[in-house]
Design a protein around this motif. Sequence first.
Motif, PDB file in Angstrom:
ATOM      1  N   GLU A   1       0.839  -1.199   0.000  1.00 16.61           N
ATOM      2  CA  GLU A   1       0.000   0.000   0.000  1.00 16.61           C
ATOM      3  C   GLU A   1       0.873   1.247   0.000  1.00 16.61           C
ATOM      4  O   GLU A   1       1.801   1.378   0.792  1.00 16.61           O
ATOM      5  CB  GLU A   1      -0.925   0.013   1.221  1.00 16.61           C
ATOM      6  CG  GLU A   1      -1.914   1.189   1.202  1.00 16.61           C
ATOM      7  CD  GLU A   1      -2.858   1.191   2.379  1.00 16.61           C
ATOM      8  OE1 GLU A   1      -3.989   0.680   2.246  1.00 16.61           O
ATOM      9  OE2 GLU A   1      -2.456   1.698   3.446  1.00 16.61           O
ATOM     10  N   GLU A   2       0.560   2.165  -0.910  1.00 16.40           N
ATOM     11  CA  GLU A   2       1.245   3.452  -0.956  1.00 16.40           C
ATOM     12  C   GLU A   2       0.211   4.555  -1.111  1.00 16.40           C
ATOM     13  O   GLU A   2      -0.887   4.334  -1.619  1.00 16.40           O
ATOM     14  CB  GLU A   2       2.256   3.498  -2.107  1.00 16.40           C
ATOM     15  CG  GLU A   2       3.458   2.580  -1.898  1.00 16.40           C
ATOM     16  CD  GLU A   2       4.630   2.957  -2.785  1.00 16.40           C
ATOM     17  OE1 GLU A   2       4.739   4.148  -3.161  1.00 16.40           O
ATOM     18  OE2 GLU A   2       5.429   2.060  -3.103  1.00 16.40           O
ATOM     19  N   LYS A   3       0.605   5.759  -0.679  1.00 18.18           N
ATOM     20  CA  LYS A   3      -0.280   6.910  -0.768  1.00 18.18           C
ATOM     21  C   LYS A   3       0.159   7.831  -1.897  1.00 18.18           C
ATOM     22  O   LYS A   3       1.350   8.036  -2.124  1.00 18.18           O
ATOM     23  CB  LYS A   3      -0.270   7.695   0.545  1.00 18.18           C
ATOM     24  CG  LYS A   3      -0.802   6.936   1.743  1.00 18.18           C
ATOM     25  CD  LYS A   3      -0.735   7.797   2.997  1.00 18.18           C
ATOM     26  CE  LYS A   3      -1.248   7.039   4.217  1.00 18.18           C
ATOM     27  NZ  LYS A   3      -1.168   7.863   5.453  1.00 18.18           N
TER      28      LYS A   3
ATOM     29  N   ILE B   1      -1.534  -1.527 -10.194  1.00 14.75           N
ATOM     30  CA  ILE B   1      -2.238  -1.464  -8.917  1.00 14.75           C
ATOM     31  C   ILE B   1      -3.300  -2.555  -8.890  1.00 14.75           C
ATOM     32  O   ILE B   1      -3.917  -2.872  -9.909  1.00 14.75           O
ATOM     33  CB  ILE B   1      -2.855  -0.078  -8.660  1.00 14.75           C
ATOM     34  CG1 ILE B   1      -3.906   0.284  -9.720  1.00 14.75           C
ATOM     35  CG2 ILE B   1      -1.771   0.983  -8.631  1.00 14.75           C
ATOM     36  CD1 ILE B   1      -4.625   1.592  -9.430  1.00 14.75           C
TER      37      ILE B   1
ATOM     38  N   LYS C   1      -8.457   3.445  -1.607  1.00 20.46           N
ATOM     39  CA  LYS C   1      -9.001   4.108  -0.426  1.00 20.46           C
ATOM     40  C   LYS C   1      -8.826   5.619  -0.541  1.00 20.46           C
ATOM     41  O   LYS C   1      -7.729   6.112  -0.789  1.00 20.46           O
ATOM     42  CB  LYS C   1      -8.311   3.585   0.833  1.00 20.46           C
ATOM     43  CG  LYS C   1      -8.544   2.094   1.071  1.00 20.46           C
ATOM     44  CD  LYS C   1      -7.815   1.596   2.306  1.00 20.46           C
ATOM     45  CE  LYS C   1      -8.040   0.103   2.495  1.00 20.46           C
ATOM     46  NZ  LYS C   1      -7.302  -0.425   3.668  1.00 20.46           N
TER      47      LYS C   1
ATOM     48  N   THR D   1     -13.972   3.758   0.609  1.00 17.04           N
ATOM     49  CA  THR D   1     -13.220   2.806  -0.204  1.00 17.04           C
ATOM     50  C   THR D   1     -13.921   2.596  -1.532  1.00 17.04           C
ATOM     51  O   THR D   1     -15.127   2.330  -1.567  1.00 17.04           O
ATOM     52  CB  THR D   1     -13.067   1.462   0.525  1.00 17.04           C
ATOM     53  OG1 THR D   1     -12.376   1.682   1.754  1.00 17.04           O
ATOM     54  CG2 THR D   1     -12.287   0.465  -0.319  1.00 17.04           C
TER      55      THR D   1
ATOM     56  N   ASP E   1     -12.338  -2.502  -6.197  1.00 20.30           N
ATOM     57  CA  ASP E   1     -11.022  -2.974  -6.627  1.00 20.30           C
ATOM     58  C   ASP E   1     -10.763  -2.692  -8.102  1.00 20.30           C
ATOM     59  O   ASP E   1     -11.688  -2.533  -8.909  1.00 20.30           O
ATOM     60  CB  ASP E   1     -10.910  -4.490  -6.418  1.00 20.30           C
ATOM     61  CG  ASP E   1     -11.081  -4.902  -4.966  1.00 20.30           C
ATOM     62  OD1 ASP E   1     -11.552  -4.094  -4.165  1.00 20.30           O
ATOM     63  OD2 ASP E   1     -10.735  -6.056  -4.645  1.00 20.30           O
TER      64      ASP E   1
ATOM     65  N   LYS F   1      -5.029   6.052  -1.362  1.00 22.41           N
ATOM     66  CA  LYS F   1      -4.209   4.871  -1.078  1.00 22.41           C
ATOM     67  C   LYS F   1      -4.441   3.817  -2.161  1.00 22.41           C
ATOM     68  O   LYS F   1      -5.575   3.425  -2.428  1.00 22.41           O
ATOM     69  CB  LYS F   1      -4.543   4.293   0.299  1.00 22.41           C
ATOM     70  CG  LYS F   1      -4.275   5.225   1.465  1.00 22.41           C
ATOM     71  CD  LYS F   1      -4.603   4.540   2.791  1.00 22.41           C
ATOM     72  CE  LYS F   1      -4.386   5.501   3.954  1.00 22.41           C
ATOM     73  NZ  LYS F   1      -5.400   6.574   4.005  1.00 22.41           N
TER      74      LYS F   1
ATOM     75  N   ASN G   1      -2.800   0.007  -3.935  1.00 20.11           N
ATOM     76  CA  ASN G   1      -1.993  -1.179  -3.679  1.00 20.11           C
ATOM     77  C   ASN G   1      -1.168  -1.482  -4.919  1.00 20.11           C
ATOM     78  O   ASN G   1      -1.714  -1.813  -5.973  1.00 20.11           O
ATOM     79  CB  ASN G   1      -2.890  -2.379  -3.350  1.00 20.11           C
ATOM     80  CG  ASN G   1      -3.678  -2.169  -2.081  1.00 20.11           C
ATOM     81  OD1 ASN G   1      -3.114  -2.019  -1.008  1.00 20.11           O
ATOM     82  ND2 ASN G   1      -5.001  -2.126  -2.198  1.00 20.11           N
TER      83      ASN G   1
END
Length: 627
Positions: free
Chosen positions: A400-402, A480, A485, A560, A563, A622, A624
């Motif tokens: 996970e990265e922002k 990703i 999020k 959220t 996906d 956020k 992934n």
Amino acid sequence: MKKYFLFITIILLPLNLFAQIINNDSLYFAEHYTKKEVQIPMRDGIKLFTAIYSPKDKTEKHPIIIWRTPYSVAPYGEDNFPTRRLKSFLHFIEANYIIVFQDVRGRFMSEGNYVNMRPYIPNKKSKKDIDESTDAYDTIDWLVKNVDNNNGKVGVWGISYPGFYATMAAIDAHPALIAVSPQAPIADWFIGDDMHHNGAFALMMNFNFFSVFGIHRDSLTTHWTRGIQHPSPNAYSFFLKLGPLSNINNKYFHHQIAFWDSTASHSNYDYYWQKRNSLPHFKNIKPAVLTVGGWFDGEDLYGTLKTYHSIEQKNIPNNNKIVMGPWPHGGWARSNGESFGDMNFNSKTGEFYRLNIELPFFNHYLLNDNSKELPEAYIFETGKNKWHKFLKWPPENIVEEKIYLSDNGKLSFSQTGNNSVKPFDEYLSDPDKPVPYTSHILDSRRFYYKPYMVEDQRFASERPDVLVYESDALEKDLTIAGPIKVDLFVSTSGTDCDWVVKIIDVFPDDEPNPKPNPNNIEMGNYQMLVRGDIFRSKYRNGFDKPEPMIPDEVTEIKFTMNDVCQTFLKGHKIMIQIQSSWFPLFDRNPQKFVDIYKAKESDFQKAIQRVYYTQDYPSNIKINILK
């Protein structure tokens, strides 16, 4: 993604050739199958109309595959064989399955009263305590005892509403039910499926759906009831001129649609919606499950992903799998899956799915065919356009990265750039000039424009009421996978508002145009929508307890989005767009804390919306990243 295709109906073929193929298949069906129509009694005495198509081949016993639907099992009559839905069943026909279609309770030729998203009853005390689980159980019990030449093994599947009925069959399942495939199943009509998204009402879709589907049936019938009529200018102008939601009954429905009235009476996530949420009930699931969905499903992507995860979490161990492909709602069954909107996927993904995933799944459990073993997650990666087999979904190797919003419309993977003297961006949101969800002109009587899920967003990025943030060109591919999020720090001058967030893949300026290019698509700087969703601010602390926004006070909004599995290719950019309306896909927020179903014209007001990006208020998205 190098070629333009127009996704129109079931398959991209000249209409006369398509008709010829369907007619030949229909002839094959009639020559190799017999049809019988029966009324199957349920435990409370109600009888459900059921059409049974059995192979004429009696040299071996055959499995049963069931489709339970509120949309009619037409054509009626034992000499009439279907053509419209035939494409979705061809692989089962060629494999000599016994095929069963059933009108669910209260619809068309089945007795009883119809209930939308009929709630599951956990603790049944008598035969009068019926739900879709008991109706499926009683249907299967009758079929295995009364249909000649069946092998005692049953599968159930369905798409959308029939997908919901498939999930209900898996709860308290009949012992003969061995395999179930809920496809784009409705799961929760308030949180994320095609009635609401995060409390915002899906206006255009539900107005057109319930103006036909919601008409009360006076008696058993083989025909659809004529729906409530309305003019057909373009959807944007029609729904804007319609005004507040209360005008729908005043001008058109006149309280003839009972479910519409119930929806308006339960504007928050109260018991009415909570008891229609199927997700808490997926316990002790015995059949094998294959949940199927499309990345570009504008209706029930939420239900697909949440159904898979609910079964996964509540049943350990389990035999639970998921398939996600590059499809709109039901596109895996109704098209060859080679393209959608302006995007081409370089292969016939729908045909691949039907022959290499769906049929092998049912054959494995209903015919003991072990020739193909399916993975836990069969996932199509958009961007690079390839299938993956994962051990779980989301996959294990993600980090996970922002991505931080910052000044000058920049996106950054670090917060270091968020020390600007200017702490926010702002825009004026005007309910009388809402941001359209598509640039496509659509008749107001249509459900919605399905390709909006991948549509070029340049039409929106040019509006003053849409904030745009863009990364630098990527130095390498970035994939990703999983949910996205949203964490925004915002304020409004009103007391309620909506926040629409869109994740966009920006193509390079020198991206070549497709050849041929009959619709003159300009791919240079194309802004492809990857994922977008809406959140109604008053539900930030719970969908069952709406709270007003405090004017001009910085407030954190977190939600959220569904996906994705998307690769942003080298040289592409990531873009975030933020706006406060998505019309008429979703209703207009008056931007005043009121019951929107009862709002008056005078309640609608303009509002200044601000999005902050300081060290104290680090608005971010956020993602992934798949390593």
